[in-house]
Design a protein around this motif. Structure first.
Motif, PDB file in Angstrom:
ATOM      1  N   ALA A   1       0.940  -1.047  -0.034  1.00  0.00           N
ATOM      2  CA  ALA A   1       0.003   0.114  -0.012  1.00  0.00           C
ATOM      3  C   ALA A   1       0.948   1.141   0.165  1.00  0.00           C
ATOM      4  CB  ALA A   1      -0.996  -0.003   1.008  1.00  0.00           C
ATOM      5  N   VAL A   2       0.592   2.187  -0.746  1.00  0.00           N
ATOM      6  CA  VAL A   2       1.102   3.564  -0.853  1.00  0.00           C
ATOM      7  C   VAL A   2       0.352   4.543   0.052  1.00  0.00           C
ATOM      8  CG1 VAL A   2       1.886   5.540  -2.222  1.00  0.00           C
ATOM      9  CG2 VAL A   2       1.909   3.186  -3.147  1.00  0.00           C
TER      10      VAL A   2
ATOM     11  N   LEU B   1      -0.106   7.909  -6.578  1.00  0.00           N
ATOM     12  CA  LEU B   1      -0.709   6.934  -7.423  1.00  0.00           C
ATOM     13  C   LEU B   1       0.428   6.214  -8.053  1.00  0.00           C
ATOM     14  CD1 LEU B   1      -4.109   8.082  -8.729  1.00  0.00           C
ATOM     15  CD2 LEU B   1      -3.640   6.600  -6.691  1.00  0.00           C
ATOM     16  N   LYS B   2       0.320   4.845  -8.601  1.00  0.00           N
ATOM     17  CA  LYS B   2       1.220   4.070  -9.265  1.00  0.00           C
ATOM     18  C   LYS B   2       0.408   4.018 -10.488  1.00  0.00           C
ATOM     19  CE  LYS B   2       4.508   1.961  -6.542  1.00  0.00           C
ATOM     20  NZ  LYS B   2       5.209   0.787  -5.903  1.00  0.00           N
ATOM     21  N   SER B   3       1.107   4.071 -11.954  1.00  0.00           N
ATOM     22  CA  SER B   3       0.299   4.028 -13.127  1.00  0.00           C
ATOM     23  C   SER B   3       0.465   2.362 -13.074  1.00  0.00           C
ATOM     24  CB  SER B   3       1.296   4.648 -14.270  1.00  0.00           C
ATOM     25  OG  SER B   3       2.642   4.162 -14.168  1.00  0.00           O
ATOM     26  N   GLU B   4      -0.071   1.707 -14.301  1.00  0.00           N
ATOM     27  CA  GLU B   4      -0.110   0.576 -14.704  1.00  0.00           C
ATOM     28  C   GLU B   4       1.196  -0.106 -14.967  1.00  0.00           C
ATOM     29  OE1 GLU B   4      -4.243   2.348 -16.048  1.00  0.00           O
ATOM     30  OE2 GLU B   4      -2.102   2.978 -16.050  1.00  0.00           O
TER      31      GLU B   4
ATOM     32  N   ARG C   1       3.204  20.762  -6.891  1.00  0.00           N
ATOM     33  CA  ARG C   1       3.934  20.320  -7.958  1.00  0.00           C
ATOM     34  C   ARG C   1       3.911  18.927  -8.314  1.00  0.00           C
ATOM     35  NH1 ARG C   1       9.317  23.204  -5.692  1.00  0.00           N
ATOM     36  NH2 ARG C   1       8.657  21.803  -3.856  1.00  0.00           N
ATOM     37  N   PHE C   2       4.033  18.160  -9.372  1.00  0.00           N
ATOM     38  CA  PHE C   2       4.071  16.957  -9.857  1.00  0.00           C
ATOM     39  C   PHE C   2       5.286  16.284  -9.941  1.00  0.00           C
ATOM     40  CE2 PHE C   2      -0.186  18.522 -10.492  1.00  0.00           C
ATOM     41  CZ  PHE C   2      -1.008  17.501 -10.326  1.00  0.00           C
ATOM     42  N   TRP C   3       5.649  15.097  -9.518  1.00  0.00           N
ATOM     43  CA  TRP C   3       6.957  14.424  -9.631  1.00  0.00           C
ATOM     44  C   TRP C   3       6.694  12.938  -9.768  1.00  0.00           C
ATOM     45  CZ3 TRP C   3      11.265  17.266  -7.879  1.00  0.00           C
ATOM     46  CH2 TRP C   3      10.885  18.467  -7.279  1.00  0.00           C
ATOM     47  N   ARG C   4       7.708  12.470 -10.558  1.00  0.00           N
ATOM     48  CA  ARG C   4       7.828  10.918 -10.722  1.00  0.00           C
ATOM     49  C   ARG C   4       9.470  10.686 -10.656  1.00  0.00           C
ATOM     50  NH1 ARG C   4       6.597  10.545 -17.222  1.00  0.00           N
ATOM     51  NH2 ARG C   4       7.845  12.380 -17.847  1.00  0.00           N
ATOM     52  N   PRO C   5       9.653   9.415 -10.380  1.00  0.00           N
ATOM     53  CA  PRO C   5      10.977   8.985 -10.041  1.00  0.00           C
ATOM     54  C   PRO C   5      11.836   9.110 -11.297  1.00  0.00           C
ATOM     55  CG  PRO C   5       9.563   7.254  -9.438  1.00  0.00           C
ATOM     56  CD  PRO C   5       8.814   8.099 -10.026  1.00  0.00           C
TER      57      PRO C   5
ATOM     58  N   LEU D   1       5.327   5.812 -10.199  1.00  0.00           N
ATOM     59  CA  LEU D   1       4.954   6.408  -9.068  1.00  0.00           C
ATOM     60  C   LEU D   1       4.872   8.051  -9.446  1.00  0.00           C
ATOM     61  CD1 LEU D   1       4.062   6.536  -6.120  1.00  0.00           C
ATOM     62  CD2 LEU D   1       6.509   7.086  -5.597  1.00  0.00           C
ATOM     63  N   VAL D   2       3.880   8.537  -9.355  1.00  0.00           N
ATOM     64  CA  VAL D   2       3.577  10.039  -9.383  1.00  0.00           C
ATOM     65  C   VAL D   2       2.975  10.402  -8.184  1.00  0.00           C
ATOM     66  CG1 VAL D   2       2.293  11.835 -10.693  1.00  0.00           C
ATOM     67  CG2 VAL D   2       3.032   9.637 -12.143  1.00  0.00           C
TER      68      VAL D   2
END
Length: 762
Positions: free
Chosen positions: A622-623, A656-659, A671-675, A663-664
């Protein structure tokens, strides 16, 4: 009809609107008692919903939710369990029945014994026990004397009892005195129960279409000062209301983000926190300013507040004016809160109190006693109350003993009360007192809606509360209604983003209205967080239509309540299992897996869960946001092994994580982030697309969100493509889920917060 009766160990008095057990009385709403009485008159029979509504609410049109809230209130008063249902039993789609025997009492002039005495009729009180002991001693002495006389002369026929001699009477008086002294000493040495508050009338002080909150009295009690929030500007102003003339006055000149406020002891100045608006703000921090306002000048005309302190690298909150020119406030550095004191005259800040392993949560100040009461969490994970002098001297520190009515991880925010060494706080629909030694006592008060922020009048005879009501619906928007018009693509620059927002009024952007979506779930209370069942037709959502926040499911035709959480439960996140047969829900900071048959599995985690974002049931991870020593931590939980992996220490709003596993997340700055390969990368195409309450959804590796201009946008993670899709109605609160055919949203029907006043019974 008799106005008094008993069921089980409870005595019901309709003339007083009371339910009593073991000498403890609760005031119950008359309509709820009328429901109980009608069920009692039909004891053992199933009474339909329609029959109850017709007989209790005669001539009044009400919704079935009203009946459900009355049943929930009765079950709480009777200590009933919604699952076991000892007293009131639910018969699905039929109605309710009272399962306990009923004993009616016709003589109101001479009321029966209370419920406790009915169950144990021969149980004496402490003083009665002492008298009974003396009587038994005398009886035994007399019996022995008569036995001796019979032995001396069996033929004696006199009816005159032998009188005890002085030598017999004196020891009895001595014994009596010893018992009395022992009882007095026992009463003196035993801890006395705390004094109780009893409330009378509740009346609203504000009744506008805006939200009013953060209310306090002026030191002389003549004014109530509060915040008034405008949904149009998404900001608030500070107002005052004269309690005698009822005149309202706007105090601040401009709408802004104002926090809680406090009066100087002479009533001349107001102090409060303003968020934002700093000169040269730091890029990774919000800015906080400590502001002051001349109260009497503002009563004549709205004023601009004066800046006392500007904080660019730390957060401040809860300012309270002390009995001098100093202002106490919480300050956060490196995720740790400490209590500080700012001197206005010296323009200097000094520390008052902090703890090394743990964190501070809240505090209040009593000008009369010159004491600070601080609520904190220590390294043992427990909550404590510390009593301090304003110079930081620690008077006492005690662990808070939560009763069963309060969830284990529930944070409390108590304020000083007129009762000696006791504070008061609300958990929603319940009020409690908290003593300096950590003891919590429930105040019997029937509330049909949540009330918060209790603040007492200087005379101690009345109290301010915030009374709120929120009504939202779940709607479905078919994706076929959206005509995608790509405005920006391939990592746009700032100018392109600005141009994209300007296009909202052009023909390229579609404006949607309420006719473009369909309502899936509607009541007069809040429905939210709708989630589509994987490989199924059900929709899960949270709702407080039954009086408490619960988990519900619907097939589009009928709804079913899955959970029966206790009063004042708060749900912060839920998600379906991949097989669609259960959900993971965060209720009162605890993760619970709920199956479609309502069975539950609780995960015994070490730390409280603040927010559940997503559940990967296949890997059982779980996130979440969790609290570690009251510090919010962005983490991933392994629910199989109950292990925690920290993702980062940023302040996160949503994640949330995408399919494909990307991870976003959105931080508190929007601000939006991803690894990235070395460190997390900001999604610059989404700069400026944050909303006031940022939630987003992901489907097929595409993010969907709503910005402050109420525009629905999308961003393809694989193509780095940004689109403005449509203009949404202004009452859309959140996107909650999406699949290949529809988008689920929560829309706001009404949202109210009013300042109310409770009078204290003398």
């Amino acid at each position: 009809m008799a106005e008094q009766y008993s069921i089980g160990g409870f005595f019901i008095d309709l003339s007083r609107n009371q339910i009593t057990q073991n000498n403890q009385s609760q005031i119950i709403a008359p309509k709820a008692l009328a429901v109980l009485t009608y069920l009692a008159e039909n004891q053992g029979k199933v009474v339909s919903h329609d029959a109850l509504l017709e007989n209790v609410w005669q001539g009044t049109v009400v919704s079935p939710n009203t009946l459900q809230r009355s049943i929930a209130q009765l079950r709480k008063a009777l200590g009933d369990d919604g699952k076991v249902q000892v007293y009131i039993k639910t018969h699905a789609k039929q109605g309710y029945s009272l399962e306990c025997d009923v004993r009616w009492h016709d003589n109101i002039e001479s009321p029966p014994l209370n419920a406790a005495q009915e169950n144990i009729v021969d149980t004496p009180t402490m003083s009665e026990t002492n008298a009974l002991a003396m009587s038994e001693d005398n009886t035994q002495s007399k019996a022995q004397h008569h036995s001796h006389d019979k032995d001396q002369s069996k033929s004696a026929t006199t009816t005159d009892n032998a009188k005890p001699s002085k030598l017999t009477v004196m020891p009895l008086f001595t014994l009596f005195g010893i018992i009395i002294l022992a009882y007095i000493g026992y009463q003196y040495l035993m801890p006395q129960p705390p004094s109780k508050l009893s409330f009378g009338e509740l009346r609203l002080l504000t009744t506008t279409d805006n939200k009013e909150f953060a209310s306090i009295y002026s030191p002389d009690g003549q004014y109530v000062v509060f915040h008034r929030y405008s949904a149009v500007f998404c900001r608030n102003n500070i107002w005052a209301k004269n309690t005698k003339t009822q005149q309202e006055t706007q105090l601040t000149k401009d709408f802004d983000s104002y926090g809680s406020h406090s009066f100087s002891t002479d009533g001349n100045q107001l102090v409060f926190i303003q968020t934002g608006g700093c000169s040269k703000p730091e890029p990774d921090n919000q800015c906080y300013k400590l502001m002051s306002l001349d109260f009497h000048k503002a009563l004549q005309a709205p004023q601009s507040a004066k800046v006392l302190v500007e904080c660019k690298n730390s957060e401040i909150k809860f300012p309270k004016w002390l009995n001098n020119d100093d202002i106490a406030l919480f300050q956060k550095l490196s995720n740790r809160w400490k209590l500080t004191r700012y001197s206005v005259s010296a323009n200097k800040t000094t520390d008052i109190y902090e703890i090394d392993e743990g964190n501070l949560i809240y505090y209040d100040y009593s000008p009369e006693d010159e004491l600070l009461a601080v609520i904190s969490s220590h390294k043992d994970g427990q909550y404590y109350i510390e009593i301090l002098k304003p110079d930081g001297r620690l008077i006492s520190s005690n662990r808070i003993e939560y009763p069963k009515e309060i969830a284990k991880f529930k944070r409390i925010y108590p304020n000083f009360s007129p009762l000696k060494e006791q504070l008061i706080f609300s958990t929603g629909r319940q009020l409690f007192t908290l003593s300096f030694d950590g003891q919590v006592t429930n105040i019997s008060l029937p509330l049909d809606q949540s009330m918060g922020q209790p603040q007492f009048h200087p005379d101690g005879k009345r109290m301010l509360v915030i009374k709120g009501h929120y009504d939202s619906d779940i709607v479905s928007l078919p994706l076929s209604q959206l005509t995608s018009s790509p405005l920006v693509s391939s990592q746009p620059n700032t100018a392109q983003i600005e141009n994209a927002q300007i296009v909202q009024s052009s023909a390229q952007t579609q404006s949607l209205t309420s006719s473009d979506y369909s309502v899936i779930e509607r009541s007069t209370y809040g429905e939210d967080s709708a989630k589509l069942q994987p490989n199924g037709e059900l929709i899960a959502y949270q709702s407080d239509r039954s009086g408490e926040e619960q988990l519900w499911i619907t097939d589009g035709k009928s709804s079913q309540q899955l959970t029966d959480f206790p009063m004042d439960t708060y749900i912060y996140g839920m998600d379906w299992a991949a097989d669609g047969q259960s959900l993971l829900v965060n209720a009162n900071d605890v993760l619970i897996q709920v199956s479609l048959d309502s069975t539950q599995t609780i995960f015994p985690l070490e730390y409280p869960v603040f927010q559940l974002f997503q559940w990967d049931s296949k890997n059982n991870r779980a996130v979440v946001l969790i609290r570690i020593q009251e510090v919010l931590t962005f983490a991933e939980l392994n629910l199989t092994h109950l292990e925690t992996r920290t993702i980062n220490d940023k302040d996160i709003n949503w994640a949330l994580k995408s399919e494909n596993g990307q991870l976003v997340y959105a931080d508190k700055m929007g601000r939006f982030w991803r690894p990235g390969p070395v460190e997390d990368q900001r999604i610059e195409a989404l700069d400026g697309q944050e909303a006031e309450k940022q939630r987003f959804v992901i489907n097929d590796n595409v993010i969907y969100g709503i910005n402050k201009q109420n525009q629905l946008w999308s961003y393809g993670l694989n193509e780095d493509k940004f689109d403005i899709l449509a203009d949404l109605p202004s009452n859309v609160d959140y996107l909650t889920d999406i699949d290949n055919s529809q988008l689920l949203m929560s829309i706001r029907v009404s949202a109210r917060k009013d300042v109310a006043e409770l009078t204290i019974k003398q």
